[in-house]
Design a protein around this motif. Structure first.
Motif, PDB file in Angstrom:
ATOM      1  N   SER A  24       0.609  -1.389  -0.062  1.00 45.85           N
ATOM      2  CA  SER A  24      -0.064   0.100  -0.144  1.00 45.85           C
ATOM      3  C   SER A  24       0.757   1.389   0.004  1.00 45.85           C
ATOM      4  O   SER A  24       1.541   1.076   0.764  1.00 45.85           O
ATOM      5  CB  SER A  24      -0.799   0.012   0.725  1.00 45.85           C
ATOM      6  N   SER A  25       0.559   1.688  -1.296  1.00 49.90           N
ATOM      7  CA  SER A  25       1.046   3.198  -1.048  1.00 49.90           C
ATOM      8  C   SER A  25       0.819   4.372  -1.393  1.00 49.90           C
ATOM      9  O   SER A  25      -0.967   4.541  -1.772  1.00 49.90           O
ATOM     10  CB  SER A  25       2.708   3.616  -1.779  1.00 49.90           C
ATOM     11  N   MET A  26       0.834   6.097  -1.475  1.00 54.78           N
ATOM     12  CA  MET A  26      -0.287   7.246  -2.084  1.00 54.78           C
ATOM     13  C   MET A  26       1.173   7.896  -2.113  1.00 54.78           C
ATOM     14  O   MET A  26       2.110   8.503  -0.959  1.00 54.78           O
ATOM     15  CB  MET A  26      -1.281   7.745  -0.446  1.00 54.78           C
ATOM     16  N   ALA A  27       0.396   8.860  -3.020  1.00 56.12           N
ATOM     17  CA  ALA A  27       1.892   9.997  -3.521  1.00 56.12           C
ATOM     18  C   ALA A  27       1.267  10.800  -4.197  1.00 56.12           C
ATOM     19  O   ALA A  27       0.114  10.577  -5.222  1.00 56.12           O
ATOM     20  CB  ALA A  27       3.287   9.103  -4.121  1.00 56.12           C
ATOM     21  N   GLY A  28       1.261  12.289  -5.124  1.00 58.51           N
ATOM     22  CA  GLY A  28       0.500  12.918  -5.126  1.00 58.51           C
ATOM     23  C   GLY A  28       1.292  14.260  -5.933  1.00 58.51           C
ATOM     24  O   GLY A  28       2.906  14.243  -5.335  1.00 58.51           O
ATOM     25  N   SER A  29       1.401  15.008  -6.986  1.00 58.73           N
ATOM     26  CA  SER A  29       1.631  15.751  -7.251  1.00 58.73           C
ATOM     27  C   SER A  29       0.685  17.183  -7.325  1.00 58.73           C
ATOM     28  O   SER A  29      -0.202  17.084  -7.409  1.00 58.73           O
ATOM     29  CB  SER A  29       2.321  16.320  -8.054  1.00 58.73           C
ATOM     30  N   GLN A  62      -2.135   2.841  -4.463  1.00 61.51           N
ATOM     31  CA  GLN A  62      -2.116   1.286  -4.188  1.00 61.51           C
ATOM     32  C   GLN A  62      -2.800   1.113  -3.140  1.00 61.51           C
ATOM     33  O   GLN A  62      -1.851   1.364  -1.979  1.00 61.51           O
ATOM     34  CB  GLN A  62      -1.220   0.762  -5.146  1.00 61.51           C
ATOM     35  N   LEU A  63      -3.587   0.105  -2.747  1.00 66.49           N
ATOM     36  CA  LEU A  63      -4.024  -0.790  -1.872  1.00 66.49           C
ATOM     37  C   LEU A  63      -3.818  -2.573  -1.801  1.00 66.49           C
ATOM     38  O   LEU A  63      -4.400  -2.918  -2.577  1.00 66.49           O
ATOM     39  CB  LEU A  63      -5.605  -0.185  -1.353  1.00 66.49           C
ATOM     40  N   ASP A  64      -3.066  -2.693  -0.972  1.00 62.74           N
ATOM     41  CA  ASP A  64      -3.025  -4.260  -0.384  1.00 62.74           C
ATOM     42  C   ASP A  64      -3.967  -4.653   0.051  1.00 62.74           C
ATOM     43  O   ASP A  64      -4.625  -5.035   0.958  1.00 62.74           O
ATOM     44  CB  ASP A  64      -1.487  -4.236   0.499  1.00 62.74           C
ATOM     45  N   ALA A  65      -5.018  -5.287  -1.141  1.00 60.68           N
ATOM     46  CA  ALA A  65      -6.136  -5.548  -0.245  1.00 60.68           C
ATOM     47  C   ALA A  65      -5.978  -6.860  -0.108  1.00 60.68           C
ATOM     48  O   ALA A  65      -4.940  -8.072   0.120  1.00 60.68           O
ATOM     49  CB  ALA A  65      -7.279  -5.358  -0.922  1.00 60.68           C
ATOM     50  N   SER A  66      -8.049  -7.843   0.762  1.00 60.47           N
ATOM     51  CA  SER A  66      -7.480  -8.778   1.027  1.00 60.47           C
ATOM     52  C   SER A  66      -7.434 -10.283   0.245  1.00 60.47           C
ATOM     53  O   SER A  66      -7.715  -9.783  -1.169  1.00 60.47           O
ATOM     54  CB  SER A  66      -8.663  -9.016   1.711  1.00 60.47           C
ATOM     55  N   ALA A  67      -6.877 -11.711  -0.038  1.00 58.84           N
ATOM     56  CA  ALA A  67      -7.391 -12.399  -0.591  1.00 58.84           C
ATOM     57  C   ALA A  67      -5.939 -12.337  -2.172  1.00 58.84           C
ATOM     58  O   ALA A  67      -6.414 -12.059  -2.867  1.00 58.84           O
ATOM     59  CB  ALA A  67      -8.514 -12.473  -1.165  1.00 58.84           C
ATOM     60  N   LEU A 346       5.286  20.073  -7.843  1.00 59.69           N
ATOM     61  CA  LEU A 346       5.636  20.014  -5.535  1.00 59.69           C
ATOM     62  C   LEU A 346       5.325  19.202  -5.538  1.00 59.69           C
ATOM     63  O   LEU A 346       3.809  18.091  -5.683  1.00 59.69           O
ATOM     64  CB  LEU A 346       4.762  20.869  -4.865  1.00 59.69           C
ATOM     65  N   GLY A 347       5.802  17.496  -5.488  1.00 58.42           N
ATOM     66  CA  GLY A 347       5.262  16.911  -5.618  1.00 58.42           C
ATOM     67  C   GLY A 347       5.086  15.954  -3.749  1.00 58.42           C
ATOM     68  O   GLY A 347       5.443  16.717  -2.381  1.00 58.42           O
ATOM     69  N   PHE A 348       4.129  15.015  -3.571  1.00 62.14           N
ATOM     70  CA  PHE A 348       4.402  14.944  -1.395  1.00 62.14           C
ATOM     71  C   PHE A 348       3.708  13.530  -1.762  1.00 62.14           C
ATOM     72  O   PHE A 348       3.557  12.862  -2.686  1.00 62.14           O
ATOM     73  CB  PHE A 348       2.814  15.249  -1.381  1.00 62.14           C
TER      74      PHE A 348
END
Length: 348
Positions: A24-29, A62-67, A346-348
């Motif tokens: 799982s992670s998240m990023a933006g700009s 992106q999300l690490d979901a079940s199964a 600007l990235g975050f």
């Protein structure tokens, strides 16, 4: 990084185990862009000089979901002078292991082939590689299955399921297969695509590293039939059937220890309008830490068009500043003669 190295990084990313891709992670700009367009005096469409500001934002997650499922998405928002603000879902997919590979369902960006300015085998995304400071790529609805080992990979894609023939070739329903093989210093690709508009399309491409400084690449696509972007007299341009045809590209990159790189490419595109089908590009670039400066010239010998561009980008921490200017000469400057763009991100 050389073109060959970039390709290897991209391939390596595709070869990561599905479990590693599912973290799982998240990023933006956030980005502000100023654009200045210089119209050709007396152009047939009556275009005028124009300055405008464009503000955009992106959020990728992106999300690490079940199964063993993975959910991925890319949202973008755009607010430009004289336009309504828009929110777009550029990518949204569900991925999970299936039959020794992994299945992708949803909307995804999928660019193929080895060229820098033109990619004959980019039959899914059909990206405009010459756009100046192009907006975020918009994914294609698809069902895809991919499998791989250390030296080979296969991708099967059903793009735009149920669409049949759409108003734009990119939106056509199609079935495509891509094979990849690494043989020593050479990467090899084969692509097959079936669609109602173009029938059968088949192509091959390669990228070969001769030594630490020189790389050669090429690709060719045969098309059972294709459409050409034409403007009948007194009418707006549109796609028109043009029989059999194809696309081809040959190119090289030469990179020095002092981080200068020279790229040359020549290509043929039968789907382009007459006079724009043959192209030659030379690009010189230099990188020094976070600074990159580049200039290129695109020449269309049959129309006499010359399109010259210069660009500079500087990355400092989470900030990226870039400036580009392009001049259109000959037939390519009939409507617009210049375009300048400055942006801060600007990235975050």
């Amino acid at each position: 990084m050389s073109l060959a190295s970039s390709l290897r990084v991209a391939v390596a990313a595709c070869l990561l185990p599905a479990a590693a891709l599912a973290e799982s992670s998240m990023a933006g700009s956030l980005r502000t862009q100023l654009e200045a367009r210089g119209a050709h005096p007396g152009n047939p469409l009556g275009l005028q000089d124009e300055n405008r500001a464009v503000h955009t934002g992106e959020l990728r997650w992106q999300l690490d979901a079940s199964a063993q499922n993975a959910l991925r998405g890319l949202l973008s928002v755009r607010d430009a002078s004289g336009e309504h603000a828009t929110l777009r879902v550029n990518e949204l997919t569900l991925e999970r292991p299936l039959a020794g590979g992994f299945l992708t369902a949803g909307k995804k960006t999928m660019s193929w082939d080895v060229g820098y300015a033109f990619r004959p085998l980019d039959v899914i995304q059909q990206e405009d590689r010459r756009a100046i400071d192009a907006p975020t790529l918009d994914g294609v609805p698809m069902l895809a299955w991919e499998a791989f080992d250390a030296e080979r990979a296969i991708t099967v894609v059903l793009s735009n399921p149920g669409h049949g023939r759409a108003s734009q070739p990119r939106d056509d329903g199609a079935l495509a297969v891509r094979l990849y093989r690494q043989r020593g210093e050479r990467d090899e690709y084969a692509v097959l695509r079936l669609s109602r508009r173009n029938g059968v399309e088949a192509g091959l491409s390669f990228s070969h590293v001769l030594n630490e400084g020189i790389e050669l690449h090429g690709s060719s696509l045969w098309q059972q039939r294709h459409d050409t972007w034409l403007a009948p007299r007194g009418q707006a341009p549109r796609w028109q059937p043009s029989g059999g045809g194809g696309k081809a590209l040959a190119g090289f990159t030469w990179t020095t220890e002092s981080k200068y790189s020279l790229l040359g490419e020549a290509w043929l595109d039968r789907t382009a309008a007459p006079g724009q089908q043959h192209n030659v590009l030379l690009r010189l670039a230099h990188t020094d830490g976070g600074l990159e400066v580049a200039g290129d010239v695109l020449w269309q010998p049959h129309s006499g068009s010359r399109i010259a561009s210069v660009a500079a980008g500087w990355r400092h921490g989470r900030w990226l500043f870039s400036a580009s200017w392009r001049h259109y000469g000959g037939a390519s400057g009939t409507l617009v003669r210049s375009l300048g763009v400055f942006s801060a991100q600007l990235g975050f």
